[in-house]
Motif scaffolding. Sequence first.
Motif, PDB file in Angstrom:
ATOM      1  N   HIS A   1     -23.593   0.234  -7.058  1.00  0.00           N
ATOM      2  CA  HIS A   1     -24.867  -0.392  -6.689  1.00  0.00           C
ATOM      3  C   HIS A   1     -24.815  -1.081  -5.323  1.00  0.00           C
ATOM      4  O   HIS A   1     -25.826  -1.569  -4.842  1.00  0.00           O
ATOM      5  N   GLU A   2     -23.646  -1.089  -4.680  1.00  0.00           N
ATOM      6  CA  GLU A   2     -23.505  -1.724  -3.361  1.00  0.00           C
ATOM      7  C   GLU A   2     -23.727  -0.693  -2.262  1.00  0.00           C
ATOM      8  O   GLU A   2     -23.382   0.482  -2.415  1.00  0.00           O
ATOM      9  N   ASP A   3     -24.284  -1.133  -1.138  1.00  0.00           N
ATOM     10  CA  ASP A   3     -24.559  -0.225  -0.028  1.00  0.00           C
ATOM     11  C   ASP A   3     -23.291   0.224   0.704  1.00  0.00           C
ATOM     12  O   ASP A   3     -23.212   1.356   1.172  1.00  0.00           O
ATOM     13  N   ASP A   4     -22.310  -0.665   0.827  1.00  0.00           N
ATOM     14  CA  ASP A   4     -21.077  -0.366   1.555  1.00  0.00           C
ATOM     15  C   ASP A   4     -19.868  -0.691   0.679  1.00  0.00           C
ATOM     16  O   ASP A   4     -19.938  -1.597  -0.163  1.00  0.00           O
ATOM     17  N   PRO A   5     -18.755   0.019   0.910  1.00  0.00           N
ATOM     18  CA  PRO A   5     -17.542  -0.327   0.155  1.00  0.00           C
ATOM     19  C   PRO A   5     -17.093  -1.738   0.505  1.00  0.00           C
ATOM     20  O   PRO A   5     -17.160  -2.149   1.657  1.00  0.00           O
ATOM     21  N   ARG A   6     -16.655  -2.482  -0.483  1.00  0.00           N
ATOM     22  CA  ARG A   6     -16.211  -3.849  -0.191  1.00  0.00           C
ATOM     23  C   ARG A   6     -14.726  -3.917   0.098  1.00  0.00           C
ATOM     24  O   ARG A   6     -14.216  -4.935   0.523  1.00  0.00           O
ATOM     25  N   LEU A   7     -14.009  -2.817  -0.110  1.00  0.00           N
ATOM     26  CA  LEU A   7     -12.563  -2.804   0.097  1.00  0.00           C
ATOM     27  C   LEU A   7     -12.172  -1.642   1.000  1.00  0.00           C
ATOM     28  O   LEU A   7     -12.581  -0.504   0.761  1.00  0.00           O
ATOM     29  N   HIS A   8     -11.434  -1.946   2.052  1.00  0.00           N
ATOM     30  CA  HIS A   8     -10.873  -0.942   2.961  1.00  0.00           C
ATOM     31  C   HIS A   8      -9.375  -1.206   3.030  1.00  0.00           C
ATOM     32  O   HIS A   8      -8.958  -2.300   3.423  1.00  0.00           O
ATOM     33  N   VAL A   9      -8.565  -0.223   2.654  1.00  0.00           N
ATOM     34  CA  VAL A   9      -7.110  -0.392   2.588  1.00  0.00           C
ATOM     35  C   VAL A   9      -6.441   0.822   3.222  1.00  0.00           C
ATOM     36  O   VAL A   9      -6.904   1.952   3.025  1.00  0.00           O
ATOM     37  N   ARG A  10      -5.360   0.598   3.969  1.00  0.00           N
ATOM     38  CA  ARG A  10      -4.559   1.725   4.464  1.00  0.00           C
ATOM     39  C   ARG A  10      -3.976   2.473   3.273  1.00  0.00           C
ATOM     40  O   ARG A  10      -3.497   1.863   2.330  1.00  0.00           O
ATOM     41  N   SER A  11      -3.994   3.776   3.301  1.00  0.00           N
ATOM     42  CA  SER A  11      -3.441   4.594   2.216  1.00  0.00           C
ATOM     43  C   SER A  11      -1.933   4.714   2.396  1.00  0.00           C
ATOM     44  O   SER A  11      -1.402   5.754   2.775  1.00  0.00           O
ATOM     45  N   LEU A  12      -1.253   3.621   2.126  1.00  0.00           N
ATOM     46  CA  LEU A  12       0.185   3.537   2.336  1.00  0.00           C
ATOM     47  C   LEU A  12       0.784   2.655   1.247  1.00  0.00           C
ATOM     48  O   LEU A  12       0.259   1.588   0.955  1.00  0.00           O
ATOM     49  N   VAL A  13       1.871   3.125   0.637  1.00  0.00           N
ATOM     50  CA  VAL A  13       2.536   2.396  -0.445  1.00  0.00           C
ATOM     51  C   VAL A  13       4.007   2.233  -0.075  1.00  0.00           C
ATOM     52  O   VAL A  13       4.628   3.148   0.449  1.00  0.00           O
ATOM     53  N   GLY A  14       4.563   1.046  -0.342  1.00  0.00           N
ATOM     54  CA  GLY A  14       5.973   0.792  -0.066  1.00  0.00           C
ATOM     55  C   GLY A  14       6.685   0.259  -1.288  1.00  0.00           C
ATOM     56  O   GLY A  14       6.152  -0.579  -2.003  1.00  0.00           O
ATOM     57  N   ARG A  15       7.881   0.772  -1.514  1.00  0.00           N
ATOM     58  CA  ARG A  15       8.735   0.319  -2.619  1.00  0.00           C
ATOM     59  C   ARG A  15      10.163   0.231  -2.101  1.00  0.00           C
ATOM     60  O   ARG A  15      10.498   0.858  -1.106  1.00  0.00           O
ATOM     61  N   PRO A  16      11.024  -0.523  -2.798  1.00  0.00           N
ATOM     62  CA  PRO A  16      12.430  -0.556  -2.377  1.00  0.00           C
ATOM     63  C   PRO A  16      12.990   0.867  -2.311  1.00  0.00           C
ATOM     64  O   PRO A  16      12.637   1.725  -3.121  1.00  0.00           O
ATOM     65  N   LYS A  17      13.859   1.123  -1.314  1.00  0.00           N
ATOM     66  CA  LYS A  17      14.365   2.479  -1.092  1.00  0.00           C
ATOM     67  C   LYS A  17      15.082   3.061  -2.296  1.00  0.00           C
ATOM     68  O   LYS A  17      14.972   4.236  -2.572  1.00  0.00           O
ATOM     69  N   ASN A  18      15.861   2.257  -2.982  1.00  0.00           N
ATOM     70  CA  ASN A  18      16.490   2.749  -4.211  1.00  0.00           C
ATOM     71  C   ASN A  18      16.757   1.582  -5.140  1.00  0.00           C
ATOM     72  O   ASN A  18      16.751   0.430  -4.742  1.00  0.00           O
ATOM     73  N   LYS A  19      16.974   1.900  -6.397  1.00  0.00           N
ATOM     74  CA  LYS A  19      17.135   0.856  -7.411  1.00  0.00           C
ATOM     75  C   LYS A  19      18.348  -0.030  -7.137  1.00  0.00           C
ATOM     76  O   LYS A  19      18.356  -1.205  -7.449  1.00  0.00           O
ATOM     77  N   LEU A  20      19.405   0.520  -6.539  1.00  0.00           N
ATOM     78  CA  LEU A  20      20.600  -0.264  -6.256  1.00  0.00           C
ATOM     79  C   LEU A  20      20.351  -1.321  -5.185  1.00  0.00           C
ATOM     80  O   LEU A  20      20.998  -2.352  -5.164  1.00  0.00           O
ATOM     81  N   ARG A  21      19.386  -1.081  -4.293  1.00  0.00           N
ATOM     82  CA  ARG A  21      19.111  -2.010  -3.198  1.00  0.00           C
ATOM     83  C   ARG A  21      18.012  -2.997  -3.533  1.00  0.00           C
ATOM     84  O   ARG A  21      17.658  -3.813  -2.705  1.00  0.00           O
ATOM     85  N   LYS A  22      17.440  -2.937  -4.737  1.00  0.00           N
ATOM     86  CA  LYS A  22      16.347  -3.852  -5.081  1.00  0.00           C
ATOM     87  C   LYS A  22      16.744  -5.306  -4.885  1.00  0.00           C
ATOM     88  O   LYS A  22      15.948  -6.119  -4.462  1.00  0.00           O
ATOM     89  N   ALA A  23      17.996  -5.632  -5.190  1.00  0.00           N
ATOM     90  CA  ALA A  23      18.444  -7.024  -5.059  1.00  0.00           C
ATOM     91  C   ALA A  23      18.413  -7.481  -3.608  1.00  0.00           C
ATOM     92  O   ALA A  23      18.196  -8.657  -3.326  1.00  0.00           O
ATOM     93  N   SER A  24      18.586  -6.558  -2.657  1.00  0.00           N
ATOM     94  CA  SER A  24      18.590  -6.946  -1.249  1.00  0.00           C
ATOM     95  C   SER A  24      17.245  -6.689  -0.560  1.00  0.00           C
ATOM     96  O   SER A  24      17.104  -6.913   0.631  1.00  0.00           O
ATOM     97  N   ALA A  25      16.266  -6.219  -1.321  1.00  0.00           N
ATOM     98  CA  ALA A  25      14.940  -5.965  -0.746  1.00  0.00           C
ATOM     99  C   ALA A  25      14.256  -7.292  -0.412  1.00  0.00           C
ATOM    100  O   ALA A  25      14.629  -8.338  -0.936  1.00  0.00           O
ATOM    101  N   PRO A  26      13.281  -7.257   0.491  1.00  0.00           N
ATOM    102  CA  PRO A  26      12.564  -8.489   0.848  1.00  0.00           C
ATOM    103  C   PRO A  26      11.976  -9.184  -0.368  1.00  0.00           C
ATOM    104  O   PRO A  26      11.672  -8.546  -1.376  1.00  0.00           O
ATOM    105  N   LEU A  27      11.825 -10.480  -0.266  1.00  0.00           N
ATOM    106  CA  LEU A  27      11.292 -11.301  -1.338  1.00  0.00           C
ATOM    107  C   LEU A  27       9.966 -10.746  -1.845  1.00  0.00           C
ATOM    108  O   LEU A  27       9.083 -10.422  -1.070  1.00  0.00           O
ATOM    109  N   GLY A  28       9.857 -10.610  -3.144  1.00  0.00           N
ATOM    110  CA  GLY A  28       8.618 -10.132  -3.739  1.00  0.00           C
ATOM    111  C   GLY A  28       8.510  -8.636  -3.883  1.00  0.00           C
ATOM    112  O   GLY A  28       7.563  -8.135  -4.450  1.00  0.00           O
ATOM    113  N   VAL A  29       9.479  -7.892  -3.380  1.00  0.00           N
ATOM    114  CA  VAL A  29       9.400  -6.441  -3.416  1.00  0.00           C
ATOM    115  C   VAL A  29      10.213  -5.875  -4.576  1.00  0.00           C
ATOM    116  O   VAL A  29      10.096  -4.725  -4.914  1.00  0.00           O
TER     117      VAL A  29
END
Length: 117
Positions: free
Chosen positions: A21-49
């Motif tokens: 029912h809205e005239d324009d989209p209210r959300l615009h997001v880059r189509s890009l997703v990031g996750r830790p490179k591998n499960k073993l490195r999760k402990a050294s990934a940036p805070l919150g990742v």
Amino acid sequence: EDEAAVVVDMGSFSTRAGLSHEDDPRLHVRSLVGRPKNKLRKASAPLGVTDLCLVGEELIAMSAVMRHGIKLRAPHESGVVTHMESAEFLLDHCFEKLGCGRGGRVERRVVLTEAAV
């Protein structure tokens, strides 16, 4: 009462989402997703990742040093979804930001656009 449908245009570069029912989209997001490179490195990934993925502008705002431990992936290649898990994370992010997602469910109708061939 008929609730408005969620409308999502998931493009190769950016994703737009809003309610029907809205005239324009209210959300615009880059189509890009990031996750830790591998499960073993999760402990050294940036805070919150360690237990979540980052989407769109959350990744762009990070410095190159912080992105070093993160695998970046776009859900699309040449307009075709090639990585379904990234597409799912991107859609979940949109539903959450629009306030339509609860516990992994969307209680509204969803309309997804499709690229012309």
